[in-house]
Design a protein around this motif. Structure first.
Motif, mmCIF file in Angstrom:
data_model
loop_
_atom_site.group_PDB
_atom_site.id
_atom_site.type_symbol
_atom_site.label_atom_id
_atom_site.label_comp_id
_atom_site.label_asym_id
_atom_site.label_seq_id
_atom_site.Cartn_x
_atom_site.Cartn_y
_atom_site.Cartn_z
ATOM 1 N N ALA A 71 -18.438 24.114 -69.584
ATOM 2 C CA ALA A 71 -17.151 24.619 -69.131
ATOM 3 C C ALA A 71 -16.266 23.493 -68.629
ATOM 4 C CB ALA A 71 -17.367 25.659 -68.041
ATOM 5 N N LEU A 72 -16.879 22.535 -67.922
ATOM 6 C CA LEU A 72 -16.105 21.409 -67.388
ATOM 7 C C LEU A 72 -15.550 20.562 -68.527
ATOM 8 C CD1 LEU A 72 -15.410 20.148 -64.606
ATOM 9 C CD2 LEU A 72 -17.298 18.589 -64.972
ATOM 10 N N GLN A 73 -16.398 20.322 -69.519
ATOM 11 C CA GLN A 73 -15.940 19.521 -70.658
ATOM 12 C C GLN A 73 -14.817 20.233 -71.401
ATOM 13 O OE1 GLN A 73 -19.689 18.763 -72.484
ATOM 14 N NE2 GLN A 73 -19.557 16.570 -72.105
ATOM 15 N N ARG A 74 -14.933 21.560 -71.523
ATOM 16 C CA ARG A 74 -13.897 22.294 -72.234
ATOM 17 C C ARG A 74 -12.586 22.286 -71.462
ATOM 18 N NH1 ARG A 74 -16.016 27.893 -73.161
ATOM 19 N NH2 ARG A 74 -13.810 28.372 -73.233
ATOM 20 N N ALA A 75 -12.681 22.379 -70.139
ATOM 21 C CA ALA A 75 -11.476 22.322 -69.309
ATOM 22 C C ALA A 75 -10.804 20.956 -69.453
ATOM 23 C CB ALA A 75 -11.826 22.598 -67.857
ATOM 24 N N TYR A 76 -11.647 19.894 -69.531
ATOM 25 C CA TYR A 76 -11.090 18.555 -69.678
ATOM 26 C C TYR A 76 -10.381 18.409 -71.023
ATOM 27 C CZ TYR A 76 -10.770 13.520 -70.058
ATOM 28 O OH TYR A 76 -10.290 12.265 -70.228
ATOM 29 N N LEU A 84 -5.459 12.485 -65.968
ATOM 30 C CA LEU A 84 -6.201 11.749 -64.949
ATOM 31 C C LEU A 84 -7.271 12.669 -64.381
ATOM 32 C CD1 LEU A 84 -3.601 9.891 -62.707
ATOM 33 C CD2 LEU A 84 -5.142 8.901 -64.356
ATOM 34 N N VAL A 85 -8.397 12.064 -63.995
ATOM 35 C CA VAL A 85 -9.439 12.845 -63.339
ATOM 36 C C VAL A 85 -9.766 12.193 -62.006
ATOM 37 C CG1 VAL A 85 -11.805 13.662 -63.485
ATOM 38 C CG2 VAL A 85 -10.409 13.613 -65.519
ATOM 39 N N PHE A 86 -9.730 12.971 -60.962
ATOM 40 C CA PHE A 86 -10.126 12.514 -59.633
ATOM 41 C C PHE A 86 -11.482 13.129 -59.315
ATOM 42 C CE2 PHE A 86 -6.398 10.815 -57.209
ATOM 43 C CZ PHE A 86 -5.537 10.747 -58.282
ATOM 44 N N ALA A 87 -12.423 12.306 -58.893
ATOM 45 C CA ALA A 87 -13.704 12.835 -58.408
ATOM 46 C C ALA A 87 -13.614 12.905 -56.898
ATOM 47 C CB ALA A 87 -14.839 11.931 -58.847
ATOM 48 N N ILE A 88 -13.645 14.097 -56.357
ATOM 49 C CA ILE A 88 -13.475 14.271 -54.920
ATOM 50 C C ILE A 88 -14.803 14.645 -54.298
ATOM 51 C CG2 ILE A 88 -12.355 15.659 -53.152
ATOM 52 C CD1 ILE A 88 -9.924 15.747 -54.847
ATOM 53 N N ILE A 112 -17.310 13.638 -68.103
ATOM 54 C CA ILE A 112 -15.916 13.338 -68.428
ATOM 55 C C ILE A 112 -15.539 12.019 -67.774
ATOM 56 C CG2 ILE A 112 -15.174 15.741 -68.718
ATOM 57 C CD1 ILE A 112 -14.305 15.810 -65.881
ATOM 58 N N PRO A 113 -14.624 11.248 -68.358
ATOM 59 C CA PRO A 113 -14.232 9.980 -67.731
ATOM 60 C C PRO A 113 -13.479 10.217 -66.420
ATOM 61 C CG PRO A 113 -12.909 10.427 -69.677
ATOM 62 C CD PRO A 113 -13.986 11.448 -69.656
ATOM 63 N N VAL A 114 -13.834 9.451 -65.407
ATOM 64 C CA VAL A 114 -13.211 9.613 -64.088
ATOM 65 C C VAL A 114 -12.334 8.399 -63.817
ATOM 66 C CG1 VAL A 114 -13.678 9.779 -61.628
ATOM 67 C CG2 VAL A 114 -15.115 11.007 -63.212
ATOM 68 N N ASN A 115 -11.116 8.632 -63.328
ATOM 69 C CA ASN A 115 -10.203 7.523 -63.056
ATOM 70 C C ASN A 115 -10.230 7.086 -61.601
ATOM 71 O OD1 ASN A 115 -8.726 9.433 -65.221
ATOM 72 N ND2 ASN A 115 -8.534 7.286 -65.732
ATOM 73 N N TYR A 116 -10.294 8.056 -60.684
ATOM 74 C CA TYR A 116 -10.276 7.696 -59.266
ATOM 75 C C TYR A 116 -11.391 8.413 -58.529
ATOM 76 C CZ TYR A 116 -5.907 5.344 -60.015
ATOM 77 O OH TYR A 116 -4.968 4.470 -60.464
#
Ligand code: SF4
Ligand code: SF4
Ligand code: SF4
Lengths: 178, 174
Positions: A71-76, A84-88, A112-116
């Motif tokens: 699901a996460l990959q599909r959302a991405y 951009l993807v933020f890992a919080i 998924i690739p994370v930017n910040y």
């Protein structure tokens, strides 16, 4: 290049999509806190949207889990580029304290690739705003890797060469007087 | 009537004033007992690895290069800022700082790495539990965590080699 792209494309506003892939809800509450009038993320043009198709930024909370990975990959993939993807939180950054659990795959960057990265468990709302400000180039990041190397054995080692005579006494040079 | 209530609302809003914290420009001090990033003081650390054994996130890795040099690596990425490492540290070498602005674009930025000199223990040097006392005698007590893949190896199984360090002691290996 990414920075230039960011400034060009997101000059005015970032629309964020909030994806929780299995965190404990602590980070969700802090993200919602950021959107309240006290922290007021809309000052930076940040707006929460309900669908990844409308979003520029994905805020990931929680580790990459076996059950939500697809699901996460599909959302991405549904997000329009540039994205951009933020890992919080420490879950998204490194898997959190459940990193070796059977259902946890690890950090979200495995999927998924994370930017910040915004570490913390949960990060303070200020820390999240700081991360966004780093991405928007309003402030500089404060962290740098620390490496410490000892060059000399810190404990005095007894060695006959360091003995010296002082009058009637033989004194060991390297021992500090108490 | 409804107009009056709207006016009342407007007055309430005007009275409340501005509540927004202009964050990156102006910061607010954190609460006094706030725990931020743990900071390692390499001058105080004795390399006992107590912090590594007690970290719930297995966040601190220990790698023994040889008898004298031990590498302690704090990854920072899955740290929950629980403060347990600072609690167990016998030398108070870890302080829970008030730093929370750790956002970064490369995860390596928040790691701390300590290369420490270790002294040889003057006693048996095998303070690790093993199934039988005989096996315990053969254990070196080294730790080889996987620094490259950032993994914690749960139990170190490094045994002495056949050519023991002390010539006149021959240890039989199975
Ligand atoms: S980082 Fe901490 S607060 Fe956030 S989802 Fe994970 S466990 Fe919960
Ligand atoms: S604060 Fe907690 S999670 Fe972080 S390194 Fe220390 S013991 Fe581990
Ligand atoms: S517990 Fe303290 S003294 Fe022991 S290895 Fe960790 S930081 Fe060093």
């Amino acid at each position: 290049m990414l920075k230039n792209l960011c400034q060009k494309m997101f000059g005015r506003s970032l629309w964020v999509y909030h994806a929780n892939s299995g965190g404990c809800n602590g980070c969700d509450i802090e993200v919602l806190n950021v959107l309240t009038p006290y922290y007021d993320a809309e000052r930076f043009g940040i707006k929460l949207v309900g669908s990844p198709r409308h979003a520029d930024v994905m805020l990931c909370q929680g580790p990459a889990m076996r059950s939500t990975a697809k699901a996460l990959q599909r959302a991405y993939e549904a997000m329009p580029a540039p994205k951009l993807v933020f890992a919080i939180g420490s879950c998204a950054c490194g898997g959190g304290i459940w990193f070796d659990s059977y259902s946890v795959l690890g950090p979200v960057e495995k999927l998924i690739p994370v930017n910040y990265y915004i570490p913390g468990c949960p990060p303070r709302p200020e820390a999240i705003i700081y991360g966004v400000a780093v991405a928007l180039d309003l402030v500089d990041k404060k962290t740098a890797p620390v490496q410490f190397k000892q060059t000399e054995l810190p404990i005095p080692r007894y060695h006959p060469a360091d003995l010296e005579g002082q009058g009637e006494m033989v004194v060991y040079k390297k021992i500090e007087p108490v | 009537m409804s107009l009056l209530s709207k006016l009342k609302e407007a007055v309430v809003c005007l009275k409340a004033g501005r509540v927004t914290l202009p964050y990156p420009a102006q910061t607010q001090p954190v609460p006094p007992r706030f725990r931020g990033r743990p900071i390692f003081d390499a001058a105080k650390c004795i390399g006992c690895a107590g912090c590594a054994n007690n970290c719930p996130a297995r966040e601190i890795l220990v790698f023994d290069v040889c008898q004298e040099v031990r590498i302690l690596k704090y990854l920072g990425r899955r740290c929950t800022y629980c403060g347990r490492c600072a609690d167990v540290c016998p030398e108070k070498a870890i302080t829970m700082s008030h730093e929370f602005e750790n956002a970064t674009n490369s995860i390596g930025d928040i790691q701390q790495k300590l290369d420490l000199f270790m002294s040889t223990c003057q006693r048996c040097g095998r303070c690790f539990k093993e199934p039988s006392p005989l096996e315990q005698l053969k254990l070196k007590g080294y730790r080889f965590d996987d620094l490259a893949n950032e993994r914690w190896i749960f139990r170190s199984k490094a045994y002495l080699t056949e050519e023991a360090a002390v010539d006149d002691v021959k240890i039989e290996l199975d």
